[in-house]
Design a protein around this motif. Structure first.
Motif, PDB file in Angstrom:
ATOM      1  N   PRO A 143       4.599   2.324 -15.689  1.00  0.00           N
ATOM      2  CA  PRO A 143       4.555   2.336 -17.142  1.00  0.00           C
ATOM      3  C   PRO A 143       5.500   3.384 -17.719  1.00  0.00           C
ATOM      4  N   PRO A 144       5.874   3.223 -18.992  1.00  0.00           N
ATOM      5  CA  PRO A 144       6.724   4.249 -19.607  1.00  0.00           C
ATOM      6  C   PRO A 144       5.990   5.580 -19.660  1.00  0.00           C
ATOM      7  N   PRO A 145       6.735   6.677 -19.648  1.00  0.00           N
ATOM      8  CA  PRO A 145       6.084   7.986 -19.725  1.00  0.00           C
ATOM      9  C   PRO A 145       5.254   8.109 -20.990  1.00  0.00           C
ATOM     10  N   THR A 204       5.416   9.763  -7.377  1.00  0.00           N
ATOM     11  CA  THR A 204       6.585   9.936  -8.245  1.00  0.00           C
ATOM     12  C   THR A 204       6.244   9.890  -9.724  1.00  0.00           C
ATOM     13  N   ASP A 205       5.199   9.124 -10.086  1.00  0.00           N
ATOM     14  CA  ASP A 205       4.958   8.866 -11.505  1.00  0.00           C
ATOM     15  C   ASP A 205       3.510   9.001 -11.951  1.00  0.00           C
ATOM     16  N   GLY A 206       2.610   9.375 -11.036  1.00  0.00           N
ATOM     17  CA  GLY A 206       1.214   9.542 -11.431  1.00  0.00           C
ATOM     18  C   GLY A 206       0.549   8.252 -11.845  1.00  0.00           C
ATOM     19  N   ASP A 207       1.015   7.118 -11.315  1.00  0.00           N
ATOM     20  CA  ASP A 207       0.456   5.811 -11.651  1.00  0.00           C
ATOM     21  C   ASP A 207       0.619   4.914 -10.430  1.00  0.00           C
ATOM     22  N   ASP A 261       0.825  -1.215   0.000  1.00  0.00           N
ATOM     23  CA  ASP A 261       0.000   0.000   0.000  1.00  0.00           C
ATOM     24  C   ASP A 261       0.856   1.261   0.000  1.00  0.00           C
ATOM     25  N   VAL A 262       1.894   1.282   0.817  1.00  0.00           N
ATOM     26  CA  VAL A 262       2.743   2.472   0.881  1.00  0.00           C
ATOM     27  C   VAL A 262       3.545   2.616  -0.423  1.00  0.00           C
ATOM     28  N   ALA A 263       3.921   1.496  -1.040  1.00  0.00           N
ATOM     29  CA  ALA A 263       4.613   1.549  -2.336  1.00  0.00           C
ATOM     30  C   ALA A 263       3.698   2.117  -3.418  1.00  0.00           C
ATOM     31  N   THR A 264       2.405   1.786  -3.350  1.00  0.00           N
ATOM     32  CA  THR A 264       1.455   2.328  -4.320  1.00  0.00           C
ATOM     33  C   THR A 264       1.402   3.849  -4.220  1.00  0.00           C
ATOM     34  N   GLU A 265       1.369   4.383  -3.006  1.00  0.00           N
ATOM     35  CA  GLU A 265       1.360   5.840  -2.870  1.00  0.00           C
ATOM     36  C   GLU A 265       2.657   6.451  -3.384  1.00  0.00           C
TER      37      GLU A 265
END
Length: 131
Positions: A127-129, A48-51, A39-43
Motif C-alpha cells: 500500500p502507499p505510505p 521493507t514496508d511494514g505490511d 510466504d517468503v515474499a510476505t516476510e
C-alpha cells in the motif's frame, strides 16, 4: 543513490511432508514451491514496508530439478528493485536435505551441495505510505 532495501534477502526452510506427494516417485507439484515463495515474499514486504503486501505476478518461473516428499527446502527471496509501491524479487528454492529410502524407510541426508530446484522472478505490491 540506491534504495537500501535492494539486496535484502529473506530465507525460509521447510520439510516437505509425504502428504504433499502427488506423483510417482513421491514427486511434489510445483505449486508447493510457489506457495513457499509467497510466504517468503510476505516476510520481505513486512520487513521493507511494514505490511504483508500482495503478490502481483511472476515474470519467470523455472522448474530445474524435482522436489520430493522428505526433502528439506530452503526458499530465498532477494529484493532486486524498489518502485513506488512495487518490489521485484528474485527467488530460489534449494533442496538442502533429501530422503534416502534406498537406505531405510526413514533414512535421509544433508546434501553436500544443495540442489537448485526452482528459480523465479516476481513482483509484489504494498500500500502507499501512510502519512
Amino acid at each position: 543513490m540506491s534504495d537500501p532495501r535492494v539486496g535484502l534477502t529473506v530465507t525460509h526452510r521447510r520439510y516437505v511432508p509425504y502428504g504433499h506427494a502427488h506423483y510417482a516417485g513421491n514427486l511434489v507439484d510445483g505449486a508447493y514451491v510457489l506457495a513457499m515463495f509467497g510466504d517468503v515474499a510476505t516476510e520481505v514486504c513486512i520487513r521493507t514496508d511494514g505490511d504483508e503486501g500482495l503478490f502481483a505476478s511472476y515474470s519467470d518461473v523455472q522448474f530445474r530439478a524435482p522436489v520430493r516428499a522428505g526433502d528439506v527446502l530452503e526458499a530465498t527471496a532477494t529484493v532486486t528493485r524498489v518502485g513506488n509501491r512495487s518490489r521485484t524479487l528474485d527467488f530460489e528454492a534449494r533442496v538442502v536435505c533429501r530422503g534416502r529410502p534406498d537406505k531405510g524407510e526413514s533414512a535421509a541426508e544433508v546434501l553436500d551441495e544443495p540442489i537448485v530446484a526452482v528459480t523465479a522472478t516476481g513482483t509484489v505490491v504494498v500500500p502507499p505510505p501512510r502519512g
